[in-house]
Design a protein around this motif. Structure first.
Motif, PDB file in Angstrom:
ATOM      1  N   PRO A 241      14.279  28.402 -40.475  1.00  0.00           N
ATOM      2  CA  PRO A 241      14.722  29.794 -40.384  1.00  0.00           C
ATOM      3  C   PRO A 241      13.959  30.754 -41.305  1.00  0.00           C
ATOM      4  CG  PRO A 241      16.577  28.327 -40.793  1.00  0.00           C
ATOM      5  CD  PRO A 241      15.355  27.479 -40.817  1.00  0.00           C
ATOM      6  N   ASP A 242      13.430  30.231 -42.405  1.00  0.00           N
ATOM      7  CA  ASP A 242      12.761  31.176 -43.312  1.00  0.00           C
ATOM      8  C   ASP A 242      11.294  31.436 -42.955  1.00  0.00           C
ATOM      9  OD1 ASP A 242      12.406  28.501 -43.877  1.00  0.00           O
ATOM     10  OD2 ASP A 242      11.913  28.854 -45.992  1.00  0.00           O
ATOM     11  N   ARG A 243      10.772  30.775 -41.960  1.00  0.00           N
ATOM     12  CA  ARG A 243       9.377  31.057 -41.583  1.00  0.00           C
ATOM     13  C   ARG A 243       9.317  32.308 -40.712  1.00  0.00           C
ATOM     14  NH1 ARG A 243       8.056  27.608 -44.739  1.00  0.00           N
ATOM     15  NH2 ARG A 243       8.217  25.373 -44.384  1.00  0.00           N
ATOM     16  N   ASN A 244       8.214  33.017 -40.869  1.00  0.00           N
ATOM     17  CA  ASN A 244       8.067  34.253 -40.111  1.00  0.00           C
ATOM     18  C   ASN A 244       7.434  33.971 -38.737  1.00  0.00           C
ATOM     19  OD1 ASN A 244       6.935  36.670 -39.102  1.00  0.00           O
ATOM     20  ND2 ASN A 244       7.131  37.578 -41.148  1.00  0.00           N
ATOM     21  N   LEU A 245       8.236  34.177 -37.690  1.00  0.00           N
ATOM     22  CA  LEU A 245       7.762  33.835 -36.346  1.00  0.00           C
ATOM     23  C   LEU A 245       6.622  34.736 -35.887  1.00  0.00           C
ATOM     24  CD1 LEU A 245      11.015  33.118 -34.303  1.00  0.00           C
ATOM     25  CD2 LEU A 245       9.496  31.501 -35.418  1.00  0.00           C
ATOM     26  N   THR A 246       6.744  36.019 -36.216  1.00  0.00           N
ATOM     27  CA  THR A 246       5.726  36.962 -35.743  1.00  0.00           C
ATOM     28  C   THR A 246       4.368  36.617 -36.342  1.00  0.00           C
ATOM     29  OG1 THR A 246       7.464  38.615 -35.644  1.00  0.00           O
ATOM     30  CG2 THR A 246       5.228  39.419 -35.471  1.00  0.00           C
ATOM     31  N   LYS A 247       4.366  36.323 -37.637  1.00  0.00           N
ATOM     32  CA  LYS A 247       3.091  35.962 -38.283  1.00  0.00           C
ATOM     33  C   LYS A 247       2.554  34.658 -37.718  1.00  0.00           C
ATOM     34  CE  LYS A 247       3.442  37.930 -42.887  1.00  0.00           C
ATOM     35  NZ  LYS A 247       4.018  37.571 -44.173  1.00  0.00           N
ATOM     36  N   THR A 248       3.459  33.689 -37.528  1.00  0.00           N
ATOM     37  CA  THR A 248       3.018  32.400 -36.988  1.00  0.00           C
ATOM     38  C   THR A 248       2.371  32.598 -35.619  1.00  0.00           C
ATOM     39  OG1 THR A 248       4.899  31.378 -38.083  1.00  0.00           O
ATOM     40  CG2 THR A 248       3.769  30.038 -36.438  1.00  0.00           C
ATOM     41  N   ALA A 249       3.039  33.363 -34.765  1.00  0.00           N
ATOM     42  CA  ALA A 249       2.516  33.550 -33.412  1.00  0.00           C
ATOM     43  C   ALA A 249       1.160  34.269 -33.445  1.00  0.00           C
ATOM     44  CB  ALA A 249       3.512  34.322 -32.560  1.00  0.00           C
ATOM     45  N   LEU A 250       1.041  35.283 -34.294  1.00  0.00           N
ATOM     46  CA  LEU A 250      -0.236  35.997 -34.393  1.00  0.00           C
ATOM     47  C   LEU A 250      -1.339  35.055 -34.874  1.00  0.00           C
ATOM     48  CD1 LEU A 250       0.597  39.497 -35.901  1.00  0.00           C
ATOM     49  CD2 LEU A 250      -0.743  39.037 -33.828  1.00  0.00           C
ATOM     50  N   GLY A 251      -1.008  34.245 -35.868  1.00  0.00           N
ATOM     51  CA  GLY A 251      -1.978  33.278 -36.387  1.00  0.00           C
ATOM     52  C   GLY A 251      -2.416  32.310 -35.303  1.00  0.00           C
ATOM     53  N   LEU A 405      17.517  38.640 -31.137  1.00  0.00           N
ATOM     54  CA  LEU A 405      16.065  38.752 -31.040  1.00  0.00           C
ATOM     55  C   LEU A 405      15.500  39.369 -32.319  1.00  0.00           C
ATOM     56  CD1 LEU A 405      13.577  38.438 -29.174  1.00  0.00           C
ATOM     57  CD2 LEU A 405      13.899  40.809 -28.520  1.00  0.00           C
ATOM     58  N   ARG A 406      16.174  40.434 -32.754  1.00  0.00           N
ATOM     59  CA  ARG A 406      15.673  41.141 -33.931  1.00  0.00           C
ATOM     60  C   ARG A 406      15.732  40.257 -35.169  1.00  0.00           C
ATOM     61  NH1 ARG A 406      18.656  46.361 -35.895  1.00  0.00           N
ATOM     62  NH2 ARG A 406      18.263  46.037 -38.102  1.00  0.00           N
ATOM     63  N   SER A 407      16.814  39.521 -35.311  1.00  0.00           N
ATOM     64  CA  SER A 407      16.893  38.695 -36.514  1.00  0.00           C
ATOM     65  C   SER A 407      15.835  37.591 -36.481  1.00  0.00           C
ATOM     66  CB  SER A 407      18.299  38.120 -36.701  1.00  0.00           C
ATOM     67  OG  SER A 407      18.462  36.995 -35.884  1.00  0.00           O
ATOM     68  N   GLN A 408      15.472  37.125 -35.283  1.00  0.00           N
ATOM     69  CA  GLN A 408      14.417  36.113 -35.191  1.00  0.00           C
ATOM     70  C   GLN A 408      13.048  36.694 -35.510  1.00  0.00           C
ATOM     71  OE1 GLN A 408      14.687  32.888 -34.913  1.00  0.00           O
ATOM     72  NE2 GLN A 408      16.907  33.111 -34.823  1.00  0.00           N
ATOM     73  N   LEU A 409      12.793  37.874 -34.951  1.00  0.00           N
ATOM     74  CA  LEU A 409      11.451  38.442 -35.108  1.00  0.00           C
ATOM     75  C   LEU A 409      11.220  39.022 -36.492  1.00  0.00           C
ATOM     76  CD1 LEU A 409      10.765  40.164 -31.669  1.00  0.00           C
ATOM     77  CD2 LEU A 409      10.108  37.910 -32.465  1.00  0.00           C
ATOM     78  N   THR A 410      12.283  39.491 -37.129  1.00  0.00           N
ATOM     79  CA  THR A 410      12.082  40.159 -38.424  1.00  0.00           C
ATOM     80  C   THR A 410      12.577  39.313 -39.581  1.00  0.00           C
ATOM     81  OG1 THR A 410      14.247  41.196 -38.335  1.00  0.00           O
ATOM     82  CG2 THR A 410      12.438  42.431 -37.360  1.00  0.00           C
ATOM     83  N   ARG A 417      15.062  49.108 -38.148  1.00  0.00           N
ATOM     84  CA  ARG A 417      14.226  48.391 -37.188  1.00  0.00           C
ATOM     85  C   ARG A 417      12.764  48.692 -37.498  1.00  0.00           C
ATOM     86  NH1 ARG A 417      15.797  49.356 -31.265  1.00  0.00           N
ATOM     87  NH2 ARG A 417      15.469  51.507 -31.835  1.00  0.00           N
ATOM     88  N   PRO A 418      12.014  47.711 -37.926  1.00  0.00           N
ATOM     89  CA  PRO A 418      10.620  48.002 -38.269  1.00  0.00           C
ATOM     90  C   PRO A 418       9.807  48.329 -37.019  1.00  0.00           C
ATOM     91  CG  PRO A 418      11.055  45.657 -38.468  1.00  0.00           C
ATOM     92  CD  PRO A 418      12.351  46.303 -38.103  1.00  0.00           C
ATOM     93  N   ILE A 419       8.726  49.041 -37.241  1.00  0.00           N
ATOM     94  CA  ILE A 419       7.950  49.535 -36.108  1.00  0.00           C
ATOM     95  C   ILE A 419       7.374  48.383 -35.274  1.00  0.00           C
ATOM     96  CG2 ILE A 419       5.925  49.909 -37.595  1.00  0.00           C
ATOM     97  CD1 ILE A 419       6.702  52.253 -34.806  1.00  0.00           C
ATOM     98  N   TYR A 420       6.942  47.301 -35.952  1.00  0.00           N
ATOM     99  CA  TYR A 420       6.361  46.204 -35.163  1.00  0.00           C
ATOM    100  C   TYR A 420       7.392  45.575 -34.241  1.00  0.00           C
ATOM    101  CZ  TYR A 420       8.388  42.687 -38.331  1.00  0.00           C
ATOM    102  OH  TYR A 420       9.254  41.913 -39.052  1.00  0.00           O
ATOM    103  N   TYR A 421       8.656  45.611 -34.671  1.00  0.00           N
ATOM    104  CA  TYR A 421       9.706  45.064 -33.811  1.00  0.00           C
ATOM    105  C   TYR A 421       9.875  45.944 -32.568  1.00  0.00           C
ATOM    106  CZ  TYR A 421      14.322  44.223 -31.920  1.00  0.00           C
ATOM    107  OH  TYR A 421      15.343  43.986 -31.051  1.00  0.00           O
ATOM    108  N   ILE A 422       9.848  47.247 -32.802  1.00  0.00           N
ATOM    109  CA  ILE A 422      10.006  48.172 -31.671  1.00  0.00           C
ATOM    110  C   ILE A 422       8.858  47.980 -30.665  1.00  0.00           C
ATOM    111  CG2 ILE A 422      10.074  50.629 -31.048  1.00  0.00           C
ATOM    112  CD1 ILE A 422      11.407  51.048 -33.839  1.00  0.00           C
ATOM    113  N   VAL A 423       7.653  47.834 -31.209  1.00  0.00           N
ATOM    114  CA  VAL A 423       6.503  47.627 -30.328  1.00  0.00           C
ATOM    115  C   VAL A 423       6.641  46.307 -29.564  1.00  0.00           C
ATOM    116  CG1 VAL A 423       3.999  47.225 -30.274  1.00  0.00           C
ATOM    117  CG2 VAL A 423       4.948  48.965 -31.796  1.00  0.00           C
TER     118      VAL A 423
END
Ligand code: PHE
Length: 447
Positions: A241-251, A405-410, A417-423
């Motif tokens: 749960p503490d890993r950042n999914l968005t960063k992982t996916a981008l990587g 969704l938001r809690s997973q992505l952020t 709501r951070p801008i990257y989440y909105i995008v």
């Protein structure tokens, strides 16, 4: 029953990378790029990966990690109704893909064996081609090698998520990368016409970019990123749960593209240096490369390294496909994981054997003139993956509660709501499903 998880950050990345980096990167990408405008194709590929595939990957990660269970149950837990069928479709797709993927894994093992024994020595391109054709036609060889490949993947899955899958990938992925870099170095600096190969790969030819090219890039990106069938969903369910999914996916998207480009940098300088047609398609990897190594200084060693690389890439993808089915069966039927792994391995051995034999002489398992191998291949990439991907991203964007969704992505770090989440959410709701739908309609011949 305690579920496994990926322990370290490196292990998480290695496992996911192990799934995405496969024959799609090593063989299909360079060849498609070569045919479709080189660098221009690369640009299109990166754009669609970010706009279309990344949202699908994040959808799978979020669905999986929020529910901590297999693909089918994850959908059922989030929403009532028939949504669970998407998860079930994913499991079936994984099974179908693995059945023919293990056969290709077997080919790379065979080429590795032949390289080690130096069996290609002194053979012309034609002779290597007839060797491969005879190998396929014989039936026994491909079956045995496919079973060996499956056996290795099964052992890895047998040991579980962290002791098996994570550990195996942590070993193989860095090795794969080092092998790739050695081969790139050789292609760039030790071959006579490396610059022509590099030019072929990197010269932008924007005139080749058409509607069709965008769709090709999208299909490739989907397959290469293991999307649309629950592999990323299942692996996502093992991400802490503490890993950042968005960063992982981008990587992962970045790494996947990098491996694809590097592999082009291995293949094309070699192809040009030895006067071979660069747009050869499927035969490039298994017929042409061994011949090229014959002509190269130190070719024997390089051919071993090359097929080792191909095998590493294939087996780590196979592991992820197997895991989708094993996670499903062990959780749904409440059977111990090790028993299920053996059961699934044995069943897969049967369908994989059928796929391998469908290419042999004798016409076994050929349906209406199409070998089972090809049928499984086209069925999965043309229908099952796009359909799966479409519903997965639709589900994450529209059905899954946006709070989840938001809690997973952020990772709940931001209050607002951070801008990257909105995008990302915009991409998930509108852009990605629209593109995937167009891709599917095109594949089935509607547009
Ligand atoms: N991504 C793998 C490749 O590039 C193939 C694959 C597809 C693996 C789907 C797992 C799931 O070859």
């Amino acid at each position: 029953m305690a579920r496994g998880e990926f322990n370290s950050r490196i292990g998480t990345f290695a496992a996911v990378a192990g799934s995405v980096v496969g024959l799609g990167n090593l063989w299909r990408f360079p060849y498609l790029a070569g045919e479709n405008g080189g660098f221009a194709f690369l640009l299109v590929y990166v754009c669609v990966s970010l706009l279309v595939s990344l949202p699908v990957m994040l959808s799978e990660f979020s669905i999986g990690r929020s529910q901590q269970c297999n693909a089918m149950r994850a959908f059922r837990r989030i929403a009532p109704g028939p949504w669970y069928l998407i998860g079930f479709l994913g499991v079936v797709t994984a099974y179908v893909i693995d059945s023919f993927y293990m056969v290709v894994g077997g080919w790379s093992l065979e080429f590795l064996r032949a390289s080690i024994m130096d069996e290609f020595s002194g053979k012309s391109s034609e002779e290597i081609k007839s060797y491969f054709d005879a190998f396929l036609a014989g039936g026994t060889g491909p079956v045995l090698q496919a079973l060996t490949s499956l056996g290795i993947a099964t052992v890895v899955v047998f040991f579980g998520v962290s002791k098996g899958i994570e550990r195996f990938n942590k070993l193989l992925m860095p090795s794969l990368f080092v092998l790739l870099l050695i081969l790139v170095y050789n292609s760039l600096f030790c071959l006579p016409k490396s610059s022509e190969g590099i030019e072929f790969l990197f010269k932008p030819d924007f005139e080749k970019i058409e509607f069709h090219t965008v769709l090709t890039a999208m299909g490739q990106s989907f397959f290469s990123l293991s999307l649309g069938m629950g592999a990323m969903l299942t692996y996502g369910s093992y991400i802490r749960p503490d890993r950042n999914l968005t960063k992982t996916a981008l990587g992962i998207v970045g790494f996947d593209s990098m491996v694809a480009i590097l592999s082009g940098m291995v293949i094309f300088p070699a192809v040009f240096s030895f006067g071979i047609e660069p747009t050869q398609g499927p035969t490039l990897l298994f017929n042409t490369m061994p011949n090229i190594f014959q002509q190269m200084t130190g070719g024997h060693a390089f051919s071993i390294l090359f097929f080792l690389l191909v095998y590493f890439a294939a087996v780590t993808s196979q592991v992820s496909l197997l895991e989708v089915v094993v996670a499903f069966a062990s959780e749904e039927f409440r059977i111990a994981r090790w028993k299920v792994t053996l059961g699934v391995g044995l069943t897969m051995a049967l369908t994989g054997t059928m796929c391998a034999l469908s290419q042999a002489e004798g016409g076994l398992f050929v349906i209406n003139g199409t070998p089972l191998f090809d049928l499984f291949d086209s069925m999965s990439s043309n229908y099952m993956l796009p359909i799966g991907g479409f519903f997965i991203v639709l589900f994450a964007g529209w059905i899954m509660p946006s709070r989840v969704l938001r809690s997973q992505l952020t990772n709940n770090v931001d209050e607002k709501r951070p801008i990257y989440y909105i995008v990302l959410r915009f991409l998930m709701r509108y852009v990605s499903p629209a593109f995937v739908a167009i891709m599917f309609l095109n594949l089935v011949g509607f547009i």
